[in-house]
Design an enzyme around this catalytic site. Structure first.
Site, short mmCIF file in Angstrom:
data_model
loop_
_atom_site.label_atom_id
_atom_site.label_comp_id
_atom_site.label_asym_id
_atom_site.label_seq_id
_atom_site.Cartn_x
_atom_site.Cartn_y
_atom_site.Cartn_z
N ASN A 50 0.78 -1.32 -0.04
CA ASN A 50 0.05 -0.06 0.10
C ASN A 50 0.99 1.40 0.06
OD1 ASN A 50 -2.55 -1.44 0.26
ND2 ASN A 50 -2.43 -1.64 2.63
N GLU A 78 -16.35 4.43 1.77
CA GLU A 78 -14.70 4.72 1.28
C GLU A 78 -14.89 5.61 -0.10
OE1 GLU A 78 -12.24 1.02 1.53
OE2 GLU A 78 -14.01 0.10 2.71
N LYS A 86 -0.19 4.39 4.39
CA LYS A 86 -0.36 3.69 3.27
C LYS A 86 0.31 4.81 2.22
CE LYS A 86 -4.62 1.04 3.45
NZ LYS A 86 -4.71 1.27 5.14
#
Length: 394
Positions: A47, A179, A243
């Site tokens: 990520n 999200e 991330k």
């Protein structure tokens, strides 16, 4: 073996039979490469979207700024006790200013944020309306709250509108939860439609998790909300540092009133030792530079477009992805595990994603691209993937 342990052992045996047994891997990280069992592989599962975690020049610059006067390695306490340092307020002020909002509040992780914010702000007079595919941490936060909740079909705004209309009169407030980039499919939400619904119904608040967008999207790296011009309209704009921002922790950008309320009501914040000041200083250092990483973001987007086109044209994958997260959907658990191992043998650290992380029948390899990959490396990966597909068809 007593009955309790026998029960645990049986559950583990069932997971193994289903191809869902998990183990912690032993890995050696060497920049964008992973070394496992003596095999060096390009990391296709990270990520670290901007490749910042592997940038030695940034690390050297950061350490040079402090010399021998490094920030504390631990806060040793909750921020409400003795664990509050000036660097926390410095980062919160910087982020609030960049986002053009009144306030920002830091948390220990994205999981902490998602299991803490919703239980703090939702009660029996609240209805939470969440996208069907929101992250497990959001689901846990919903369950920990006292609020009623319903789920709308993934990115189905007509279904969402129907649910809001049905329940509006029965609740003081409704909170839409989504999200911005979904972590398993890589698809992007049209936040502008959610903002329109918020204004239409009036008693709606909007909670958006930008974990996979912050840093990598938007003109200055502030995420999909910046890209779509919605920063000012989102009540709880949540994101993580672990991330694309190559650090640790999370945040919410919000109104000052909301920040004050969370400080008084959010249990994971109140009862947790705060992040190490050293970690927050590193996050501040990188966030200050975020607008200057435009070249990295552009390179990531070009690689992502190339891979998405390849999947659609050569692998017959009907992917929804609009990001650097591209799912290679296989379906069967055992076949997915075998495919991941085969790709690892070819020098690519790909991992199998299986239920319950994804719905049954959609087990996949989650291809995750990063800005420190070269176009040649990505081309070689796609060639390997194509050869593997051709072998499977024989």
């Amino acid at each position: 073996m007593n009955n309790h342990l026998a029960d645990f052992a049986q559950t583990l045996a069932e997971l193994k039979a289903q191809g869902q047994f998990r183990q912690l891997p032993q890995l050696d990280h060497q920049g964008k490469m992973i070394v496992k069992d003596g095999r060096t592989m390009l990391n296709m599962s990270s990520n670290d979207y901007l490749g910042l975690a592997n940038d030695d020049a940034l690390k050297s610059e950061f350490l040079k700024n402090y010399g021998e006067n490094l920030p504390h390695f631990t806060s040793s306490s909750s921020r409400l006790l003795t664990g509050s340092f000036a660097i926390y307020e410095q980062l919160e002020s910087l982020m609030a200013s960049r986002f053009g909002r009144e306030a920002c509040l830091l948390f220990n992780s994205g999981y902490h944020a998602n299991i803490g914010i919703l239980p703090a702000v939702a009660n029996k007079k609240t209805l939470i309306v969440a996208d069907k595919l929101v992250h497990a941490s959001i689901i846990d936060g919903i369950r920990l709250s006292e609020a009623d909740f319903v789920r709308y079909r993934h990115n189905d705004f007509n279904h969402l509108e129907t649910l809001l209309a049905k329940h509006q009169a029965h609740y003081q407030r409704m909170i839409i939860v989504t999200e911005s980039i979904f972590s398993m499919d890589g698809d992007v939400v049209d936040l502008r439609q959610l903002v329109a619904l918020k204004h239409r119904f009036g008693n709606v608040m909007l909670y958006v998790d930008e974990a996979h967008a912050i840093g990598a999207y938007g003109n200055t790296g502030l995420g999909i909300a910046e890209q779509q011009g919605c920063v000012q309209e989102i009540d709880f704009l949540v994101g993580t540092f672990g991330k694309a921002l190559a650090s640790m922790g999370a945040y919410v950008v919000c109104d000052q009133l909301i920040k004050d309320y969370l400080i008084n009501k959010m249990r994971p914040l109140i009862f947790s030792t705060a992040l190490p000041p050293l970690c927050v200083a590193w996050s501040t250092f990188l966030f200050e530079k975020l607008p200057h990483f435009a070249t990295r973001r552009q390179h990531l987007h070009q690689l992502s477009k190339k891979v998405r086109c390849f999947f659609r044209e050569n692998l017959a994958q009907s992917i929804l992805s609009e990001s650097g997260i591209i799912p290679y959907i296989i379906g069967d658990n055992q076949k997915t595990v075998a495919t991941a191992l085969a790709l690892q043998q070819q020098g690519y650290y790909c991992l199998p994603i299986r239920p319950p992380t994804v719905p049954k029948g959609t087990s996949r390899i989650r291809v995750s691209l990063t800005a420190d990959m070269t176009e040649q490396e990505v081309d070689a990966f796609l060639t390997t993937l194509m050869e593997f597909e051709q072998q499977q068809c024989k």
